[in-house]
Design an enzyme around this catalytic site. Structure first.
Site, PDB file in Angstrom:
ATOM      1  N   GLU A 188       0.838  -1.203   0.000  1.00  0.00           N
ATOM      2  CA  GLU A 188       0.000   0.000   0.000  1.00  0.00           C
ATOM      3  C   GLU A 188       0.877   1.258   0.000  1.00  0.00           C
ATOM      4  O   GLU A 188       1.876   1.329   0.727  1.00  0.00           O
ATOM      5  CB  GLU A 188      -0.866  -0.028   1.269  1.00  0.00           C
ATOM      6  CG  GLU A 188      -1.786   1.174   1.436  1.00  0.00           C
ATOM      7  CD  GLU A 188      -2.603   1.102   2.737  1.00  0.00           C
ATOM      8  OE1 GLU A 188      -2.314   0.234   3.587  1.00  0.00           O
ATOM      9  OE2 GLU A 188      -3.538   1.921   2.890  1.00  0.00           O
ATOM     10  N   LYS A 226      -9.235   2.317  -2.456  1.00  0.00           N
ATOM     11  CA  LYS A 226      -9.500   1.686  -1.153  1.00  0.00           C
ATOM     12  C   LYS A 226     -10.886   2.060  -0.624  1.00  0.00           C
ATOM     13  O   LYS A 226     -11.243   3.245  -0.607  1.00  0.00           O
ATOM     14  CB  LYS A 226      -8.409   2.141  -0.168  1.00  0.00           C
ATOM     15  CG  LYS A 226      -8.445   1.494   1.207  1.00  0.00           C
ATOM     16  CD  LYS A 226      -7.247   1.970   2.062  1.00  0.00           C
ATOM     17  CE  LYS A 226      -7.167   1.279   3.393  1.00  0.00           C
ATOM     18  NZ  LYS A 226      -5.971   1.725   4.169  1.00  0.00           N
ATOM     19  N   CYS A 260      -5.472  -3.248   2.446  1.00  0.00           N
ATOM     20  CA  CYS A 260      -5.340  -3.220   3.912  1.00  0.00           C
ATOM     21  C   CYS A 260      -6.673  -3.286   4.677  1.00  0.00           C
ATOM     22  O   CYS A 260      -7.269  -4.348   4.767  1.00  0.00           O
ATOM     23  CB  CYS A 260      -4.507  -2.001   4.312  1.00  0.00           C
ATOM     24  SG  CYS A 260      -3.532  -2.270   5.820  1.00  0.00           S
ATOM     25  N   SER A 273       0.468  -2.333   7.150  1.00  0.00           N
ATOM     26  CA  SER A 273      -0.154  -2.735   8.413  1.00  0.00           C
ATOM     27  C   SER A 273       0.885  -2.670   9.520  1.00  0.00           C
ATOM     28  O   SER A 273       1.802  -3.485   9.563  1.00  0.00           O
ATOM     29  CB  SER A 273      -0.708  -4.161   8.266  1.00  0.00           C
ATOM     30  OG  SER A 273      -1.203  -4.633   9.500  1.00  0.00           O
ATOM     31  N   SER A 307      23.781   4.183  32.247  1.00  0.00           N
ATOM     32  CA  SER A 307      23.773   4.507  33.676  1.00  0.00           C
ATOM     33  C   SER A 307      24.188   3.353  34.561  1.00  0.00           C
ATOM     34  O   SER A 307      24.356   3.527  35.763  1.00  0.00           O
ATOM     35  CB  SER A 307      22.363   4.942  34.072  1.00  0.00           C
ATOM     36  OG  SER A 307      21.500   3.818  34.000  1.00  0.00           O
ATOM     37  N   GLY A 308      24.301   2.157  33.972  1.00  0.00           N
ATOM     38  CA  GLY A 308      24.454   0.977  34.819  1.00  0.00           C
ATOM     39  C   GLY A 308      23.106   0.357  35.160  1.00  0.00           C
ATOM     40  O   GLY A 308      23.051  -0.685  35.812  1.00  0.00           O
ATOM     41  N   ASN A 326      15.912  16.591  39.241  1.00  0.00           N
ATOM     42  CA  ASN A 326      15.771  16.973  37.835  1.00  0.00           C
ATOM     43  C   ASN A 326      17.031  17.662  37.315  1.00  0.00           C
ATOM     44  O   ASN A 326      17.411  17.491  36.158  1.00  0.00           O
ATOM     45  CB  ASN A 326      14.575  17.921  37.656  1.00  0.00           C
ATOM     46  CG  ASN A 326      13.250  17.203  37.780  1.00  0.00           C
ATOM     47  OD1 ASN A 326      13.159  15.998  37.536  1.00  0.00           O
ATOM     48  ND2 ASN A 326      12.213  17.932  38.147  1.00  0.00           N
ATOM     49  N   GLU A 364       7.732   4.376  33.104  1.00  0.00           N
ATOM     50  CA  GLU A 364       8.178   5.710  33.550  1.00  0.00           C
ATOM     51  C   GLU A 364       7.467   6.822  32.774  1.00  0.00           C
ATOM     52  O   GLU A 364       7.054   7.838  33.356  1.00  0.00           O
ATOM     53  CB  GLU A 364       9.690   5.844  33.353  1.00  0.00           C
ATOM     54  CG  GLU A 364      10.524   4.946  34.251  1.00  0.00           C
ATOM     55  CD  GLU A 364      11.997   4.920  33.875  1.00  0.00           C
ATOM     56  OE1 GLU A 364      12.816   4.528  34.707  1.00  0.00           O
ATOM     57  OE2 GLU A 364      12.327   5.287  32.714  1.00  0.00           O
TER      58      GLU A 364
END
Lengths: 541, 541
Positions: free
Chosen positions: B41, B109, B145, B171, B288-289, B369, B398
């Site tokens: 598509e 379509k 599709c 898709s 960062s570990g 921060n 997070e």
């Protein structure tokens, strides 16, 4: 019959709170003689509720809110809300009578805008039928917003005998929207010989601004009432029937603001609502001595009052003394708290830690970005500590070509000038000073050559065309969707056009991470202009 | 007849480049015996082209590209492209014959998805008619599709005599998409007793990943061919007619990857395409570990090779020695350049400049921060200087609750784990080590308690529920759209659910400024979940 338009400012998603506002507003309207109170489109949810419309409990919340309103009102109201009927979700205008738990009449919006900033086909099915009912002897038809921009829905309502149309709207502001709105509504009215009362939402919602300006047109399409702009209002409409049986409308005629006033008040309203509706204590911004931050400060003070605004000057070795002087002067004039926090120590610390990594490389924009980012981090630290939102100060010209630093001067919650090109920044600064009758924005800030002050003796025109040329090219390419070649044919230098177009295309990644900011034109960056970041489109025709 | 599926990776917007790819691919397919080559598509524009579809020169470019393809090919091709016909824009599948300047057959379509990540009603009008043509004695119908997810379009094609369906798709991947795709296609095939060849796009495009995995089903809905996943491929399909006249399909049967392999390869492909299609020299990240950056590094190396990836450890006084050790060890194992740049000097400089402003205030998340932002600025400085894109490492858990710092660890161009919850981060890390047959992600990184190391002795579970509970609540609230109350009824503690829901709602402003990242689930943050920032929705039922 007296209809009162409740030009209302709703909080998106707060169905319970908005229902309380409907109840209180209906009572106030009744106290000034309303026999029917007309609220805007989707008043119960605010506009646009976006994917909140997909929450499974939406319909229950709306039903409960409608029942609470019905139980409390003592005057009929017409208002907008979303509702699921027969398994389909509709954008509904409903008539709710005092003492009833559900609307007696419902109209499902026919025309669903799914272009520019609108995504209504993501949420709603189109309605198919007109809704006309009789109240106080008047045959009233309901229409919703986009329905008025096409002939069919009103023709259908009039075919069912409507002799007055109540139109519920959430029509967002752009610079000439009032004129196109009134032209469409006047056409509908004249085509059908039926008057229309047009109720609009007011308020800021993320990047959209609703300017209010509700109005009414008579059966010939003449404006017979104009409500105020950029504020909530209860607007009386006297609906009278002549001896010959024709309906006429009468009411106040508020002035229509000129372009500068519209733009400026849209900025003020958008800042006020973003800050207050999101629960910030106030707003702070970096004040550089340049015109963008100067205008942003003026807008912020007009939106929130000086006691809720703070300005921070963050000088570096390239900051001119006049920048510090002018920033301090404006902060003093406007009565806001002013801090001066130098970025030299942090800049030097970063360069020290990066010294090994940068060995053998040339100075380039990295060092300029680093200055901007030290400032961004400082502002965000103050923001975190104080609970104030950071207003960013980049204008549309800069956002277009990427002359702003991600996580630097772009760091913040609301980008006030995101849809204001540089030449308009000047124009609005002059406007603000004229209104004040004094230079609240210092004269020198307006007259000195613009500079980011990120390198010695730098001015914006070292690397960009004059702003009147840049803004004109952007007007063609961004706002009017001209191709690069068509822009050249419109009279611009080919090399300049191609360079600007490439910059606009290449900087989508920055804009995608930018704060939201108020849409003021017919093509703002944001949901109005949805471009891929990964993009191999080649400039040309 | 031999049909070859050209499972292709296109660059969105690069119509000229994509046309060249079509020509080269068709020649390669012909060399392996193709009598017809089937592209996905919107192959000419890539998917999704977004507002590039509104550019005024789009139709001209597409027309020129089709003419160039027609002039160059020596085998018929079927491919997808957008086109304006009779003033309306359609999503088209066209048959192009060698030597012709325009397609001989076009299908528009029918079903336009306008939900989740899709906005096709913003751009296209739906087609109304089936398109069936004869090639090599076979009556072939075209579908695109979403058409396959509804019965009507295929019924219409079969009513016009189609005995084989060619389906063009773009898709996008999600974890169980292959199964739902094959189930729908099998149903269509069995309903009509007609086989289907399903060609899918492959590649990363901003937040979408196309996984390829093209396949074919026979007239009974049985899978008779499975192409490879996550790579470009030319897949032979032998179409044979039995003596009784029935068509059968035959071809290779590639294995279908299990969930871990799918997710991991989707991550790798998305990173590779984002970096390469946007022209970055390489990628860098803060190591960062911890496990998020460890997994991100592994993905980056698998995507780009170790020579194009750099890792930066940016220790502070709260960084454990084992973090430094494990980071260095992984960087060494993976063969990437590793730098250690301390943030102490910048952090101290910021705190010094802010000392007056912060006098009398308590230490809070501001200081945390600030650490994250010093790291973000360092990475961006390296990015600017080296031309490497910064990969961010925050996971979906997070991002959901806002446990990441704007302009800090969120600073960067591509958010690799944006749709990977923490529990899946562990799962994929184990997967990666298993595949390697060694701990390319050090064992201790997997086993130690997760910590942002922004305060002494801090762990994530000081302020969050255990990740298995958090992720399960997020699964209900975000991915399944449960209300808060319904989530509680599903067996979670009410106080925890309400807290998490409030955090998700309140942190929309952060996510709005996040980098794009690959969508892997049925509800990713990004265009899949469009919530207002200014939002008064109250948690509950």
């Amino acid at each position: 019959m007296r209809v009162v338009i409740a030009q209302s400012n709703m909080l998106v998603g707060d169905i319970e709170g908005n229902a309380e506002q409907v109840i209180a507003t209906a009572a106030a309207a009744q106290a000034q003689g309303a026999e029917l109170v007309l609220f805007p489109e989707l008043a119960l949810t605010g506009y646009p509720p976006e994917d909140l419309l997909l929450r499974p409990s939406l319909n229950t919340r709306v039903r409960d809110a409608l029942a609470a309103i019905g139980a409390a009102i003592e005057v009929p109201v017409v208002l907008g809300y979303p509702a699921v009927r027969n398994g389909q979700r509709y954008n509904v205008a409903g008539l709710l009578q005092p003492g009833e738990t559900r609307p007696q009449e419902e109209y499902f919006k026919h025309c669903l805008p799914n272009f520019r900033v609108f995504d209504e086909k993501r949420y709603f099915q189109p309605g198919q039928h007109a809704t006309v009912f009789t109240l106080n002897g008047v045959r009233i038809g309901l229409l919703v917003c986009e329905d008025l921009w096409h002939p069919a829905p009103m023709v259908a309502a009039c075919a069912e005998g409507a002799e007055l149309i109540l139109a519920l709207n959430a029509s967002p502001f752009s610079d000439d929207k009032h004129e196109s709105r009134t032209a469409h509504v006047a056409a509908r009215s004249a085509e059908n010989g039926v008057p229309i009362i047009y109720a609009n939402l007011v308020g800021g919602q993320d990047e959209l601004v609703f300017d209010g300006g509700s109005f009414a047109v008579d059966a010939q399409g003449e404006c017979c009432l104009q409500g105020p702009f950029f504020e909530s209002a209860l607007i009386n409409v006297e609906v009278r029937r002549s001896e010959a049986g024709a309906l006429s409308l009468q009411g106040e005629q508020c002035p229509v603001p000129d372009l500068d006033e519209r733009l400026y008040r849209a900025l003020v309203l958008s800042v006020r609502d973003y800050v207050n509706k999101n629960g910030f204590k106030g707003a702070l911004l970096g004040l550089s001595g340049g015109i963008d931050s100067a205008l942003t400060l003026a807008v912020a003070v007009d939106a929130l009052g000086p006691e809720r605004v703070e300005a921070v000057m963050m000088p570096f070795r390239y900051t001119a003394d006049i920048s510090k002087h002018d920033a301090a002067e404006q902060a003093h004039t406007m009565g806001v708290r002013y801090r001066e926090l130098p970025i030299e120590p942090m800049f030097d610390a970063f360069m020290g830690v990066l010294a090994d990594s940068f060995q053998g490389t040339q100075v380039d924009t990295t060092e300029e970005n680093l200055q901007a980012r030290c400032r961004g981090v400082l502002l965000m630290a103050l923001s975190n500590k104080l609970g104030y939102v950071v207003l960013t100060t980049s204008n549309k010209s800069e956002m277009a070509v990427g002359y702003s630093t991600l996580y630097g001067d772009m760091a913040g919650g609301f980008a006030v000038l995101k849809d204001v090109v540089k030449t308009r920044v000047y124009q609005l600064s002059e406007y603000r000073n004229q209104v004040a009758g004094q230079d609240v924005i210092p004269r020198r800030v307006i007259t000195r050559p613009p500079s980011a002050e990120l390198a010695p003796g730098q001015t914006d025109q070292d690397s960009l065309p004059d702003y009147d040329i840049l803004d004109a090219i952007l007007h063609h390419y961004v706002e009017q969707d001209f191709s690069a070649e068509a822009t050249v044919r419109a009279g611009f230098e080919s090399e300049q056009v191609y360079r600007i177009v490439r910059l606009v295309d290449r900087n989508e990644y920055k804009r995608r991470q930018a704060a939201v900011g108020p849409r003021l034109t017919q093509r703002a960056f944001g949901k109005d202009r949805r471009y891929p970041i990964t993009n191999g489109w080649r400039p040309g025709d």
